[in-house]
Structure formats: C-alpha cells, structure tokens
Design a protein around this motif. Structure first.
Motif, PDB file in Angstrom:
ATOM      1  N   UNK A  90       0.804  -1.204   0.044  1.00  0.00           N
ATOM      2  CA  UNK A  90       0.014  -0.109   0.016  1.00  0.00           C
ATOM      3  C   UNK A  90       0.735   1.231   0.008  1.00  0.00           C
ATOM      4  N   UNK A  91       1.969   1.164   0.646  1.00  0.00           N
ATOM      5  CA  UNK A  91       2.893   2.161   0.950  1.00  0.00           C
ATOM      6  C   UNK A  91       2.921   2.807   2.364  1.00  0.00           C
ATOM      7  N   UNK A  92       3.709   3.020   3.053  1.00  0.00           N
ATOM      8  CA  UNK A  92       3.705   3.157   4.382  1.00  0.00           C
ATOM      9  C   UNK A  92       3.246   4.552   4.474  1.00  0.00           C
ATOM     10  N   UNK A  93       3.699   5.234   3.617  1.00  0.00           N
ATOM     11  CA  UNK A  93       3.319   6.999   3.422  1.00  0.00           C
ATOM     12  C   UNK A  93       1.565   7.112   3.395  1.00  0.00           C
ATOM     13  N   UNK A  94       0.855   5.826   3.094  1.00  0.00           N
ATOM     14  CA  UNK A  94      -0.442   5.872   3.085  1.00  0.00           C
ATOM     15  C   UNK A  94      -1.131   5.569   4.142  1.00  0.00           C
ATOM     16  N   UNK A  95      -0.544   5.457   5.557  1.00  0.00           N
ATOM     17  CA  UNK A  95      -0.844   5.075   6.497  1.00  0.00           C
ATOM     18  C   UNK A  95      -0.456   5.727   7.540  1.00  0.00           C
ATOM     19  N   UNK A  96      -1.411   6.510   8.209  1.00  0.00           N
ATOM     20  CA  UNK A  96      -1.289   7.589   9.358  1.00  0.00           C
ATOM     21  C   UNK A  96      -1.772   6.588  10.502  1.00  0.00           C
ATOM     22  N   UNK A  97      -0.748   6.297  11.671  1.00  0.00           N
ATOM     23  CA  UNK A  97      -0.992   5.819  12.730  1.00  0.00           C
ATOM     24  C   UNK A  97      -1.262   6.916  13.938  1.00  0.00           C
ATOM     25  N   UNK A  98      -1.991   6.484  15.209  1.00  0.00           N
ATOM     26  CA  UNK A  98      -2.175   7.552  16.298  1.00  0.00           C
ATOM     27  C   UNK A  98      -3.219   8.384  15.757  1.00  0.00           C
ATOM     28  N   UNK A  99      -4.037   8.108  14.948  1.00  0.00           N
ATOM     29  CA  UNK A  99      -5.025   9.159  14.159  1.00  0.00           C
ATOM     30  C   UNK A  99      -6.404   8.781  15.012  1.00  0.00           C
TER      31      UNK A  99
END
Length: 482
Positions: free
Chosen positions: A251-260
């Motif tokens: 997917x691309x780790x830049x397309x996943x935002x954690x702690x949101x």
C-alpha cells in the motif's frame, strides 16, 4: 507638512503589510495541509488494509487513518528470546478467506498446520486427532449409531447453509434467529450427548461466546467451516503479522497514518471530510476524499460524530449487536514438556478443552529451545480474565490448576506466562433475536451517502468477514460515478 504626513503613512502601510505577511507565513508553516486521496479508510486492520490493497490494484488512491500505534488490528504476533513466536490475536485464515488470494499475489508464504476439527476433551477423556481427515477422526470418537445420526444431521446443516445464500432468506430460516444454537441442537438435532459436546466445543471458540448466546441461524453459518471434510485453517509462515506488514509495504507506508483518532466524519454531495486528532501531539487535522470506509469494530462508531447523523436503523444495529470475548496467554515451558501433547510421536495440538485453558495451540520455537504454548481463551473465562480488576497471579494460578487437571504435574515445567487482553467488545457476535442475516445487519452493508461500513462486524465473526467486507465496499465504490 503633507510630505511628512505621507512618509508616516507609507511607513505605517509598510508596517501593516509586513505584519500581515509574517502572520500569513507563520500560519502557512504551522498548518499542515490536508492529504488528499480518492478514499479515506478508518482502521488499519485486515479489512482496512485489504480495502486499500484492492483500491490500489484498481488505480485509486487511499489513505488509512489508524487509531493505534500499530497496523494489523487483531493480526499480531509476539516474539520471544530464542526465536520463539506465537499469535496474540488472529490465529488462522480459513482456506475460503478472500485474503488468501491477496497473500498469494504478494507472495506471502502460508502453511496448513491442522484440520478444522481438533483433539478435544469429553468428560475428562482426551480424544486425540491423529487421523488424516475429519471423517476418520469422527469414526474414532463416535460409535456406529452416533456416527450415523451425526452424518444425517451434518447433511441437513449443509443444506441449510446452502439456503443461507438465498435472498431474501426463507421465513423458516429467519425464524431460527429466535432460538439459541444450543437449544436448537439439543431439541432437534438427534445427536448424542458426546456429538453435541463436539459441536459445542469446536464452534464456541469461533464466535467467542456461549452457544446459548447466539442464534441457531448464526450457528448454521458457523458450522460450514466444519461440515463434511471441513475447511483448512492456514497460517502465515513466520507469524501472521508478516501478512499485515507485507500489505502495508504494498500500500505504501506513507499512505498509513498511525495514532489518528477520528472524531468526526462529514459527508456531502461532493465528498467527505474526516477530522482526526494525532494522539502524539494532539493536533487536529481535516482529511478530504471522495469516499470514506470505516473498517473498525462497530462500538468504535459510537466515538465518531457523523454529519449527517447515522440513520436510526444503523444506530439500532450498532446498539443491539453483541460481542464475544478472547483472552490470550503464552506459556513458555521446558522443552521436555512436549511429551504432554505428543501422541505416537506426533503433536496432537491444537486441543479443545472444557476448562479455562480454552484452546491449546502450539507456538513456534527453535529446536532444542523452550517450547511455547498459545492459549486462546473465549467466552465467560475470557471476560473474567480481561477484567481490569482481575489479578494476574490469580489468572496464572487458574491456568496452572487447569493444566494440572488435564496433565498432572505440568506446572513444574512452566517457566513464564505472558497475558494479552482484548478489548471486551472487539469480537463480532450477534445475540439471540439478532443475526448477521437480519435487516439491521443489511443496513450496515449499505453505504450512507459517501460513507461505507466494513469489518467483520458487518459480515462474519471471522477474518473472512473482514476480507469479504473490503471486497464489497471497494466493488461498490468502483461502480460509482459521482
């Protein structure tokens, strides 16, 4: 006089312009512009990751907002010194899970470690699964009359499951929502007490609650995993968490935002706005997209404000759905303890117990090193162990006592126990009077404007439901032109 006045005025104007310029520059630097995507996905569990995978395959962009600091949801693998590991959450993927095709595409190696049926205890006696198939195992457990009654019942269950694929469901099937799976089996199946116990002990860990608490309709849906030759459970080689990691890379780790932490979802005629707070710095941000998919447990939807608000039917579906309970314990033991679960030179794990041990799975460990057992506890025992007032020492003693009951002297081999609690409402379940097949559940499988609802709570108690829901919502989104 006029010249001096003009000079002063010019200085004042220049001062105002510089001040505004600096203010705008400061605002531009401090305000992070919202990321755009075709689809926003709330939740980075199997459902959310699968949806993002399918969207990328279709040429669409997705951005995942995950509340926790890690991806995978219930897909988690714990690693221990010496190279041992065991699952903390999701234990297996059934062979008909749509995620299997994703894993094949991503070249994630998988293995089939055991059958759908398992060794089990009945009235203190262990029935080891050492055969090559479910039918052979049943012949070793049931006598001739018991086996014949079981075969007739299993054939009936297979036919009822085929009818579950019809839409709308026949009224006689819908009526089975009003009786529990346990009562229906006891009153109508014709199964012997031993066969009934086999059905109970094999299926209860699947919906993580007592078979008294689910409807006969949902019990029929669960049994198809075991009917006939049964479906094969599969694992990811090296731990299921590797599947989540591989999906994130694709997917691309830049397309996943954690702690949101998503707090608000607004849907308009032209798109959606999702408000989230970063739990690291507590900065709020608005993300915009054409559509949004919520891929989180239903109870989490109560933490989100929707504009427009959710329909009354969807609210009722959320409020009346129940939840099962899981609790995991990893038990590190001396390597010699393997004799307790070895039969004719082979492991007979997993073992279904009627004790607080739940299901005894085997973890992975290096040859010659300590052995690792994985206990998947469900139902009332899991609820008790998950309680925040539950004393870890009391939990350990309860488990050691149960071990000694099945395997006298086993506690002497135990070196360490590690406990993993689940959120008490994280496991999908439908109480008697409700069903995954009723109108309320159907309302959650339909979008509200540009908002889609995914996750196992909308489909099935298994990871199958998470994967199926991802396919459903992505297919619907791709067919839309607005």
């Amino acid at each position: 006089m006029t010249t001096r006045y003009l000079k002063q005025s010019n200085r004042f104007i220049i001062f105002i312009i510089l001040t505004l310029s600096l203010s705008l520059r400061s605002a531009t630097v401090s305000a992070e512009p919202p990321l755009s995507a075709d689809v926003l996905i709330v939740g980075a569990g199997l459902s959310g990751l699968s949806a993002a995978y399918h969207l990328k395959k279709a040429g669409k962009t997705a951005l995942i907002l995950e509340m926790s600091p890690h991806i995978g949801g219930r897909i988690r693998t714990a690693s221990y010194p010496g190279g041992a590991h065991a699952e903390v959450g999701l234990e297996e993927f059934w062979e008909n899970n749509p995620a299997i095709e994703i894993f094949k595409d991503l070249k994630i190696p998988m293995e089939t470690a055991y059958s759908s049926f398992s060794s089990f205890y009945y009235q203190g006696k262990l029935y080891p699964f050492t055969q090559d198939s479910n039918p052979e195992f049943l012949r070793s457990v049931l006598d001739t009359d018991e086996l014949q009654a079981y075969k007739l019942w299993d054939a009936k269950m297979a036919e009822l499951y085929r009818q579950l694929q019809q839409r709308p469901l026949p009224d006689e099937l819908l009526a089975l929502m009003e009786t529990s799976f346990a009562d229906w089996i006891k009153n109508t199946s014709g199964l012997s007490p031993k066969a009934q116990e086999l059905v109970r002990i094999e299926t209860e860990p699947e919906y993580a609650t007592s078979w008294q608490k689910i409807s006969a309709l949902d019990g029929i849906a669960e049994w198809h995993y075991f009917s006939g030759n049964g479906l094969a459970p599969r694992h990811v080689v090296g731990g299921n968490q590797r599947a989540a990691q591989a999906l994130a890379i694709f997917i691309g780790k830049d397309r996943i935002r954690l702690n949101q932490l998503v707090t608000h979802i607004k849907s308009t005629d032209s798109g959606v706005e999702v408000t989230a707070t970063d739990q690291g710095n507590f900065k709020q941000q608005i993300f915009r997209a054409k559509y949004v998919i919520t891929a989180i447990p239903l109870f989490r939807l109560n933490d989100i404000q929707f504009t427009p608000e959710l329909s009354a039917e969807r609210k009722q579906a959320i409020q009346t759905q129940s939840a099962g309970a899981y609790f995991t314990a990893h038990v590190r033991v001396d390597n010699a303890a393997g004799s307790f679960w070895t039969y004719d030179g082979e492991s007979i794990l997993p073992i279904m117990t009627d004790s607080p041990l739940g299901v005894i799975y085997g973890g992975e460990s290096k040859p010659g090193g300590d052995a690792l057992l994985n206990l998947l506890v469900s139902g009332a025992d899991a609820e008790r162990f998950n309680s925040r007032i539950s004393d870890p020492d009391q939990i350990q003693e309860a488990l050691l006592t149960a071990f000694d009951k099945h395997w006298p002297g086993f506690r002497q081999s135990v070196k360490q126990m590690s406990f993993y609690r689940y959120h008490p409402r994280a496991i999908a379940s439908w109480p008697v009077g409700r069903s995954r097949f009723d109108a309320l559940s159907e309302s959650l499988r339909k979008p509200q404007g540009r908002v889609y609802f995914a996750g196992d709570f909308t489909e099935d108690t298994h990871s199958n439901g998470a994967s199926q829901s991802a396919l459903r919502v992505v297919k619907d989104i791709l067919q839309r032109s607005d």
